[in-house]
Scaffold this active site. Structure first.
Site, PDB file in Angstrom:
ATOM      1  N   ARG A 114       0.945  -1.302   0.147  1.00  0.00           N
ATOM      2  CA  ARG A 114       0.148  -0.056   0.154  1.00  0.00           C
ATOM      3  C   ARG A 114       0.819   1.425   0.103  1.00  0.00           C
ATOM      4  O   ARG A 114       1.016   1.888  -0.960  1.00  0.00           O
ATOM      5  CB  ARG A 114      -0.994   0.142   1.161  1.00  0.00           C
ATOM      6  CG  ARG A 114      -2.071   0.967   1.128  1.00  0.00           C
ATOM      7  CD  ARG A 114      -1.824   2.546   1.364  1.00  0.00           C
ATOM      8  NE  ARG A 114      -1.304   2.786   2.635  1.00  0.00           N
ATOM      9  CZ  ARG A 114      -0.776   3.872   2.961  1.00  0.00           C
ATOM     10  NH1 ARG A 114      -1.009   4.925   1.977  1.00  0.00           N
ATOM     11  NH2 ARG A 114      -0.342   4.215   4.180  1.00  0.00           N
ATOM     12  N   ASP A 115       1.606   1.604   1.091  1.00  0.00           N
ATOM     13  CA  ASP A 115       2.272   2.735   1.231  1.00  0.00           C
ATOM     14  C   ASP A 115       3.497   2.590   0.300  1.00  0.00           C
ATOM     15  O   ASP A 115       3.855   3.902  -0.291  1.00  0.00           O
ATOM     16  CB  ASP A 115       2.992   2.873   2.690  1.00  0.00           C
ATOM     17  CG  ASP A 115       3.644   4.041   2.922  1.00  0.00           C
ATOM     18  OD1 ASP A 115       3.534   5.009   1.992  1.00  0.00           O
ATOM     19  OD2 ASP A 115       4.085   4.495   4.141  1.00  0.00           O
ATOM     20  N   HIS A 124       6.416   4.326  12.819  1.00  0.00           N
ATOM     21  CA  HIS A 124       6.356   4.187  11.164  1.00  0.00           C
ATOM     22  C   HIS A 124       7.293   5.208  10.813  1.00  0.00           C
ATOM     23  O   HIS A 124       7.193   6.467  10.690  1.00  0.00           O
ATOM     24  CB  HIS A 124       4.982   4.381  10.358  1.00  0.00           C
ATOM     25  CG  HIS A 124       4.772   4.549   9.031  1.00  0.00           C
ATOM     26  ND1 HIS A 124       4.253   3.459   8.190  1.00  0.00           N
ATOM     27  CD2 HIS A 124       5.592   5.531   8.104  1.00  0.00           C
ATOM     28  CE1 HIS A 124       4.529   3.669   7.067  1.00  0.00           C
ATOM     29  NE2 HIS A 124       5.242   4.910   6.743  1.00  0.00           N
ATOM     30  N   HIS A 136      10.672   6.773   8.577  1.00  0.00           N
ATOM     31  CA  HIS A 136      11.326   6.866   7.358  1.00  0.00           C
ATOM     32  C   HIS A 136      12.538   7.318   7.370  1.00  0.00           C
ATOM     33  O   HIS A 136      13.110   7.647   8.157  1.00  0.00           O
ATOM     34  CB  HIS A 136      10.331   7.903   6.388  1.00  0.00           C
ATOM     35  CG  HIS A 136       9.086   7.489   6.056  1.00  0.00           C
ATOM     36  ND1 HIS A 136       8.276   8.403   4.896  1.00  0.00           N
ATOM     37  CD2 HIS A 136       8.088   6.586   6.330  1.00  0.00           C
ATOM     38  CE1 HIS A 136       7.298   7.719   4.547  1.00  0.00           C
ATOM     39  NE2 HIS A 136       7.176   6.586   5.464  1.00  0.00           N
ATOM     40  N   CYS A 182       7.699   8.869   0.073  1.00  0.00           N
ATOM     41  CA  CYS A 182       8.242  10.046   0.178  1.00  0.00           C
ATOM     42  C   CYS A 182       7.901  10.931  -0.994  1.00  0.00           C
ATOM     43  O   CYS A 182       8.577  11.351  -1.803  1.00  0.00           O
ATOM     44  CB  CYS A 182      10.096   9.982  -0.110  1.00  0.00           C
ATOM     45  SG  CYS A 182      10.695  11.399   0.558  1.00  0.00           S
ATOM     46  N   ASN A 221      10.124   5.124   2.754  1.00  0.00           N
ATOM     47  CA  ASN A 221      10.040   4.176   3.866  1.00  0.00           C
ATOM     48  C   ASN A 221      11.198   3.416   4.167  1.00  0.00           C
ATOM     49  O   ASN A 221      12.132   3.298   3.275  1.00  0.00           O
ATOM     50  CB  ASN A 221       8.850   3.320   3.302  1.00  0.00           C
ATOM     51  CG  ASN A 221       7.419   3.692   3.292  1.00  0.00           C
ATOM     52  OD1 ASN A 221       7.045   4.321   4.378  1.00  0.00           O
ATOM     53  ND2 ASN A 221       6.840   3.406   2.171  1.00  0.00           N
TER      54      ASN A 221
HETATM   55 ZN    ZN Z   1       5.516   5.467   4.895  1.00  0.00          ZN
END
Ligand code: ZN
Length: 313
Positions: free
Chosen positions: A23-24, A215, A217, A248, A257
């Site tokens: 997803r992300d 979460h 990055h 990003c 990520n």
């Molecule tokens: Zn993310």
């Protein structure tokens, strides 16, 4: 068993990783994978031992066309026992669609800064919280847990520093609304190890009984350092993305990520278990490269697995 290093705080013996690549990760790719390719990716990730996989998004398809087929994806996932297939939803309509599609855990999101919330969902934080309350009722009614993600908890690309007190107040509101899992997001990679520890320690002081997921990055390269800092103050649940794809939107080309293989490689080297099959993750990242047609940011793909790593899962 905890890992003990002289002079260093006790580290967790085991870390839980939620995979966010399908997803992300994918929603930040210019290419849209077919439903069949997404299913292949999700299945390959499940085969590596991941038991929480963010697999889709129920935002408006015109806003995120890469995720337009999320309902089809959820209808066709060959579910592995014990695996939670989650999705994000921005509002009540999305939450209802997610529940109807069979999503196991719905993630709601909110920003810790007004400007980021406005730019992300076009409304203020209070208005978002009212939606979250309605979404919580929908999920309770359907017997599904919900995960609340608080974005830009470690800094906002528009406002700069985000006061820790505001992060904690919003955490309190989300927990009051029944969030089963709370995740703090470093959405644009502004966290650094000292700040991570300050935020986590303040959270633990205020909410001593609530576990916390991060979460993080790596837009500015501090991702794994932030993981270590978080583990040193007791956090043992993190999000990451296979191949390190996605996450990003403000800096195309920069890593966003955290990469799942890089994270797992570091943890296994440190003697911290994840339950995950690192060679399997590497193979999945290579398959992903074929699918998206370009190299992934993963460092471990480039450097290879250190020879002395036995599969310390
Ligand atoms: Zn993310």
């Amino acid at each position: 068993m905890a890992t003990i290093i002289p002079g260093m705080p006790i580290l967790p013996g085991r870390v839980h990783i939620r995979e966010v690549g399908p997803r992300d990760g994918l929603q930040n790719e210019s290419i849209t994978l077919s439903t069949a390719q997404k299913l292949q990716l999700i299945d390959a990730l499940g085969a590596t031992g991941l038991d929480q996989i963010e697999s889709g998004s129920f935002v408006r398809p015109q806003n995120v066309p890469q995720m337009a087929d999320s309902a089809e994806v959820f209808a066709q996932i060959s579910r592995r026992p014990g695996v939670i297939y989650s999705a994000i939803a921005p509002n009540e309509v999305g939450a209802r669609r997610a529940v109807a599609a069979g999503v196991d855990m719905v993630q709601v999101f909110l920003s810790a800064s007004e400007s980021h919330n406005q730019s992300n969902v076009n409304m203020g934080i209070e208005q978002s919280l009212a939606h979250v309350a309605n979404m919580a009722a929908i999920m309770r009614g359907a017997g599904r847990p919900f995960d609340a993600v608080l974005s830009v908890s470690f800094g906002c690309p528009f406002e700069g520093d985000v006061p820790i007190s505001r992060v904690l107040d919003l955490c309190g509101r989300l927990l009051d609304l029944g969030a089963e899992q709370l995740t703090l997001g470093d959405t644009t990679g502004m966290a650094h190890p000292v700040l991570v520890q300050q935020v986590v320690l303040a959270f633990q002081e205020r909410f001593p009984r609530h576990p916390l997921r991060l979460h993080l990055h790596s837009a500015r390269g501090a991702g794994l350092a932030n993981i270590l800092a978080a583990m040193q103050v007791g956090v043992s649940a993190f999000d990451s993305s296979v191949g390190g794809i996605g996450g990003c939107p403000f800096a195309p080309g920069a890593p966003g990520n955290l990469c799942t293989e890089d994270l797992v490689h570091m943890l296994h080297e440190m003697g911290i278990a994840t339950g995950l099959d690192l060679p399997g993750l590497m193979a999945t990242a290579r398959m992903l490269e074929e699918m998206i047609g370009h190299e992934v940011p993963s460092q471990t793909i480039k450097a290879g697995i250190c020879k002395h790593i036995t599969d310390n899962a």
